[in-house]
Write a protein that holds these residues in place. Structure first.
Motif, PDB file in Angstrom:
ATOM      1  N   THR A  19      -5.758  -2.464  28.751  1.00 31.93           N
ATOM      2  CA  THR A  19      -6.725  -1.394  28.537  1.00 31.93           C
ATOM      3  C   THR A  19      -7.441  -1.067  29.848  1.00 31.93           C
ATOM      4  OG1 THR A  19      -8.401  -2.998  27.897  1.00 31.93           O
ATOM      5  CG2 THR A  19      -7.079  -2.047  26.136  1.00 31.93           C
ATOM      6  N   ALA A  20      -8.287  -0.055  29.804  1.00 34.91           N
ATOM      7  CA  ALA A  20      -8.982   0.395  31.010  1.00 34.91           C
ATOM      8  C   ALA A  20      -9.981  -0.641  31.519  1.00 34.91           C
ATOM      9  CB  ALA A  20      -9.682   1.713  30.735  1.00 34.91           C
ATOM     10  N   ASP A  21     -10.512  -1.477  30.636  1.00 31.94           N
ATOM     11  CA  ASP A  21     -11.471  -2.491  31.084  1.00 31.94           C
ATOM     12  C   ASP A  21     -10.799  -3.716  31.689  1.00 31.94           C
ATOM     13  OD1 ASP A  21     -10.442  -3.593  28.787  1.00 31.94           O
ATOM     14  OD2 ASP A  21     -12.383  -4.099  27.890  1.00 31.94           O
ATOM     15  N   SER A  23      -8.650  -5.878  30.158  1.00 31.49           N
ATOM     16  CA  SER A  23      -8.234  -6.935  29.240  1.00 31.49           C
ATOM     17  C   SER A  23      -6.785  -6.710  28.809  1.00 31.49           C
ATOM     18  CB  SER A  23      -9.151  -6.972  28.023  1.00 31.49           C
ATOM     19  OG  SER A  23      -9.074  -5.750  27.329  1.00 31.49           O
TER      20      SER A  23
END
Length: 116
Positions: A19-21, A23
């Motif tokens: 994902t963008a974060d 993770s």
């Protein structure tokens, strides 16, 4: 920054993509899986390696010490011949040679003392 998505970007990504974060769920699952498999293989290896010593606990102390030494040599030198020798010694009991010889010696001693 804009919340709009680029027109060429796919609208639905599979759940295993990062994902963008940052993770990454698939990576996390695989790390736990690999660590678990390594621990299970290690436990199985050491359990199998201790088999001759577990079998030798029924025998005498000298035989147990010899089997323990051979098993430790096999563990530290990675020479399987030591482990096989320990397994053979643990599986087959050596014949008792001392008892018949001491009985013969006592009989001979009795015969010698009768002749005097």
């Amino acid at each position: 920054m804009s919340d709009t998505q680029h027109p060429l970007a796919p609208h639905h990504l599979p759940h295993y993509f990062a994902t963008a974060d940052g993770s990454d769920y698939l990576f996390t699952v695989m790390v736990f899986f690999v660590v678990g498999i390594i621990l299970l293989v290690g436990v199985a290896y050491f359990t199998l390696h201790a088999l001759p010593e577990q079998m030798a606990h029924k025998g005498n102390a000298t035989q147990l010490q010899l089997i323990s030494i051979l098993a430790m040599l096999a563990l530290f030198t990675h020479n399987n011949i030591f482990w096989v020798a320990a397994l053979v010694l643990a599986a087959f009991r050596p014949p008792d040679i001392v008892t018949p010889l001491s009985s013969i010696a006592q009989s001979l001693q009795a015969m010698v003392s009768k002749e005097k």
